[in-house]
Each structure stands twice: as C-alpha cells, then as structure tokens.
Motif scaffolding. Structure first.
Motif: not given
Length: 217
Positions: A208, A211-212, A214
């Motif tokens: 996570y 994903r948000y 990097n």
C-alpha cells in the motif's frame, strides 16, 4: 559435457557487502528464451510498470515446461545460498515484468515469503541491470550489468538485501522474475533472526505504501 556441467560453467559468484549473489549467463535453454523473447507484449508508457503472470501469456503446456526445466535448478541454488530455507518451500512464481524506460522501482529488500529471488534479463539488447546496495539509502551501488539471458539469484534477508531496478531512459526493460515462495513467514524470520511482528507488518503495509507513495519501509 553434461547439462549440469554446462550450467555450472556459466556461474559467477558475486558478493556485495557479505550478500551472496549467483549470476548465470545463458540460464534459460535457448528454445525457452526464444519463447519469452518472441511474446507479443503490449506497449507501455515510459513511467509505467506492468506485471504478467505466466498463465496470462503462455499456454498451460509451456508453463509446465518451465516448471520442469527450472524448478530443481532453483532449489539447488537455494540449497547453496541458504540451505536452512529449503524445507520451507511451498510454490514457485514466474512473472514477466515490463519496466517503462523512465520507471524506477524503489530500493527494497524483498518480502519475507520469497525464499529465493531471481531475475533473468530478456529484452532489449541493452538496458539497466538490477542494482544492489549496502543500505536502503543507496550506499555503494553495484549494478549487475544487463546481458540477455543472464540470471541473478539471491536469498533475501530482512533489511540487508537492498536492491532496485529501473529503465535506461531509452527502451522498455523486459525481465523474467522467478521466485521460490513460502507461506511460513514465521520460520523465515526465525532463520534470519529477525522480529516476526515487525517483518509481518512491513510485509502487509509495503504494497500500500508503494502504491500510494512509490516507496517502501
């Protein structure tokens, strides 16, 4: 010369900050390499990363052939790099990863469910190889130079096997990722003498965070 002798002939052992890497030139059998090299893959954006499971892009027959040709080899490599982890093996993963020419994957140490991590360079003729570091901040970068059909293997260690990969700014990077996996993370942490709770939290949160934001922790 036997297949095993021929396989070992191309072995290079590379040590980065006491981290053992095994590097094999011409790792894949020529016919198998040609199959991967000839797959008609979609174009991707310069800052994009795409991951394809083998089952998405290859027939069941060919997927089975890859398991038969390389699973034992990978287990033998794991026996040399970290014999304590061999009995934890549960399953194998094959992925083809397309890295956009401007994409950079952050420095990370791999998840604890990976017993053996492997990457085989597929296409193009020239690109950026996988890089290894002494620290998460990127101290003492050591790049394993790109060469078609060169394989790089290591057995991850929590907060030690720092590495990253990226495009070369000119072409999409295509590589085969070949991992031996386990479901027994607690035993991995025991072998590595790491805190299970901390490792488990990182394992769950990092997808996570990546994903948000990097990046990974």
């Amino acid at each position: 010369m036997s297949k095993i002798q021929n396989f070992l002939k191309h072995l290079i052992i590379f040590i980065v900050d006491n981290m053992n890497l095994k590097i094999y030139d011409n790792f894949l059998i020529k016919d198998d390499f040609n199959i991967l090299e000839s797959i008609n893959l979609p174009s991707i954006k310069p800052n994009e990363l795409r991951i394809f499971n083998f089952s998405e892009i290859l027939s069941e027959k060919i997927v089975k052939r890859f398991y038969e040709n390389y699973q034992k080899k990978a287990l033998d490599i794991l026996k040399e790099l970290c014999p304590e982890k061999v009995n934890l093996y549960d399953y194998t993963e094959f992925h083809l990863i397309l890295t956009g020419k401007n994409y950079k994957f952050p420095i990370h140490d791999d998840t604890p469910n990976k017993l053996l991590s492997g990457v085989i360079y597929i296409n193009p003729e020239k690109n950026s190889g996988t890089s290894f570091y002494d620290t998460k901040e990127g101290l003492n970068k050591n790049e394993i130079q790109w060469k078609k059909n060169r394989a790089v293997f290591f057995s991850r260690i929590e907060r030690k096997t720092w590495h990253s990969y990226e495009g070369d700014g000119m072409n999409t990077r295509i590589a085969l990722v070949f991992n031996l996996m386990t479901n027994d993370i607690k035993s991995v942490c025991k072998i590595e003498k790491k805190n299970f709770f901390y490792s488990f939290i990182r394992f769950k949160l990092n997808p996570y965070i990546y994903r948000y934001l990097n990046k990974t922790i």
